[in-house]
Write an enzyme that holds these catalytic residues in place. Structure first.
Site, PDB file in Angstrom:
ATOM      1  N   LYS A   1      48.124 -35.980  -3.445  1.00  0.00           N
ATOM      2  CA  LYS A   1      47.113 -36.960  -3.859  1.00  0.00           C
ATOM      3  C   LYS A   1      46.168 -37.368  -2.725  1.00  0.00           C
ATOM      4  CE  LYS A   1      49.157 -39.018  -7.957  1.00  0.00           C
ATOM      5  NZ  LYS A   1      50.546 -38.514  -8.015  1.00  0.00           N
TER       6      LYS A   1
ATOM      7  N   GLU B   1      43.518 -47.730 -10.786  1.00  0.00           N
ATOM      8  CA  GLU B   1      44.740 -48.132 -11.450  1.00  0.00           C
ATOM      9  C   GLU B   1      45.875 -47.328 -10.824  1.00  0.00           C
ATOM     10  OE1 GLU B   1      42.847 -45.721 -12.438  1.00  0.00           O
ATOM     11  OE2 GLU B   1      44.350 -44.138 -12.664  1.00  0.00           O
TER      12      GLU B   1
ATOM     13  N   SER C   1      54.262 -30.107  -5.071  1.00  0.00           N
ATOM     14  CA  SER C   1      53.221 -31.144  -4.957  1.00  0.00           C
ATOM     15  C   SER C   1      53.613 -32.344  -4.109  1.00  0.00           C
ATOM     16  CB  SER C   1      52.799 -31.602  -6.348  1.00  0.00           C
ATOM     17  OG  SER C   1      53.923 -32.016  -7.105  1.00  0.00           O
TER      18      SER C   1
END
Ligand code: PLP
Length: 429
Positions: free
Chosen positions: A100, A122, A389
């Site tokens: 991310k 969010e 990931s």
């Protein structure tokens, strides 16, 4: 030079100018926000041609995130599974422990270039909130994170991380007090001040230009992986596997291989407690076309078009929608979408930990589990590349409490042998 530099951003498969990938994508918004998104689109298209921006991005990737992330040949796991060789793209080794940060860095640099003072977003489990708060601290931007009050209580360590990093965590008390309401609250706050603030979406979802932009910022994963795997095995892998929540880590690695038709590509969705129960989040496998959060895509919805409550053991995967490019790649059959249950993901979580000393995130464990299944159908000279990931530190207490280790190594006298048996057990499924 600019040309050479822009190669690190994949722009060749852009959606059309309205943000459509086939019939999916677009921007379904109130007129005020529509204009705001168009402005972000223009700013983004300009900035990716700017060598100073590309240079700043590349510098941070290298010296701050720790890129390139390595590719690792999981030899013991591959041998235990008995089939194709499994390789891992180690996004778990990035600063903050997942992929991310790749798009958050891009988003804050864009925010800076657009003269914004504050980034807002969010967060559900808090992973996107932490990555954005990190990138905001790095660039000196203010950061407001909207989070349902149930999630605030459930995800205390991530709330603490965000606060330490200087972000303001705003509890959303309405509705189901979780992710969907947090998105609504963040959009409302954004509408109140779209001049000083910018909304930084956490995956390849939302209205255009976000699915394109987030994909481009993640595409470094595939660009690196292609070069690295060629160097390691002298050709491309037979298959690529990644988990799909919103779909950003998957688009990151897939984008470099879409035109290489000899490479099979698999996206893995969360089957939760089973596809025949309501407790899953397998959007592509079970969804239908609809509109959510400003974009058109496959969606898990009721008859009225309301998004259904979704579930996965991996909180990063439980979103009722999916990035529009994934719906498109599914419709043209370029990517095959499969699913993995909670239990299979946990087996892969323990399996990779024991066989390789790598504790994967529960999200990434879905990709590992599918690779384990797929490998058995392939010969040992074939190669599967998995996008790992993120790391699993955030998941360890939850897994030990809900899936006791003893159940996963019942006859183990010597733990490592126990895990060979356990892998054999996965194998017969
Ligand atoms: C958030 C998250 C995901 C899911 O998001 P995508 O946009 O589908 O990539 C997957 N893995 C990890 C480790 C995450 O934190």
């Amino acid at each position: 030079m600019a040309n050479e530099l822009t190669k690190t951003i994949n722009t060749k498969d852009l959606p059309n100018s309205e943000g459509y990938f086939g019939e999916y994508g677009g921007a379904y918004l109130p007129p005020d926000l529509d204009e705001v998104m168009k402005e972000i689109d223009r700013a983004y298209r300009k900035i990716v041609e700017d060598p100073a921006f590309i240079e700043a991005l590349m510098d941070l990737r290298k010296h701050y995130v720790g890129r390139p992330s390595p590719i690792y040949h999981a030899k013991r796991l591959s041998e235990a599974v008995g089939g194709a060789q499994i390789y891992l793209k180690r996004e778990d080794l990035n600063h903050t422990g997942a992929h991310k940060i790749n798009h958050c860095i891009g988003e804050v640099l864009l925010a800076k270039a657009m003269g914004k003072k504050k980034v807002i977003a969010e967060t559900g489990a808090g992973q996107h909130g932490v990555a954005l708060a990190t990138a905001a601290a790095l660039t000196g931007l203010e950061c407001d994170i909207y989070m349902g009050s149930i999630d605030v209580r459930k995800e205390a360590p991530n709330v603490s991380r965000m606060k330490i990093l200087g972000a303001k965590v705003i509890e959303v008390e309405r509705g189901t007090q979780s992710l969907k309401d947090a998105v609504d609250a963040a959009f409302e706050a954004y509408l109140k001040d779209p001049v000083d603030q910018i909304y930084c979406i956490g995956s390849v979802v939302g209205p255009h230009p976000f699915p394109m932009m987030v994909r481009d910022f993640q595409s470094i994963v595939g660009i690196e992986a292609k070069e690295q795997i060629r160097e390691m095995i002298g050709r491309l892998p037979e298959a690529i596997v990644a988990c799909v929540g919103g779909g950003s880590n998957a688009m990151g690695i897939f984008s470099a291989f879409l035109d290489d038709h000899e490479v099979a590509i698999y996206g893995v969705e969360p089957a939760g407690k089973g596809l025949d129960t309501p407790n899953h989040a397998a959007t592509i496998t079970k969804g239908s076309v609809g509109i959510l959060h400003g974009f058109r895509s496959l969606l898990l919805q009721d008859e009225q078009g309301e998004a259904l409550p979704v579930y996965s053991i991996a909180s990063g995967l439980d979103y009722p929608g999916v990035g529009p490019q994934h719906s498109f790649l599914h419709s043209i059959k370029r990517v095959i979408y499969e699913s993995i249950t909670d239990r299979e993901a946990v087996e892969a979580f323990y399996g990779l930990s024991r066989m390789e000393g790598i504790i994967p995130a529960l999200e990434s464990s879905h990709a590992v589990a599918y690779a384990i299944k797929l490998a058995q159908t392939m010969s040992p000279d074939k190669v599967i590349l998995v996008n790992l990931s993120g790391r699993g530190d955030k998941d360890i207490d939850f897994v030990l409490e809900h899936y006791p280790l003893e159940e996963y190594e019942p006859e183990a006298k010597n733990k490592r042998d126990g895990f060979k048996e356990f892998l054999a057990h996965i194998k017969t499924k």
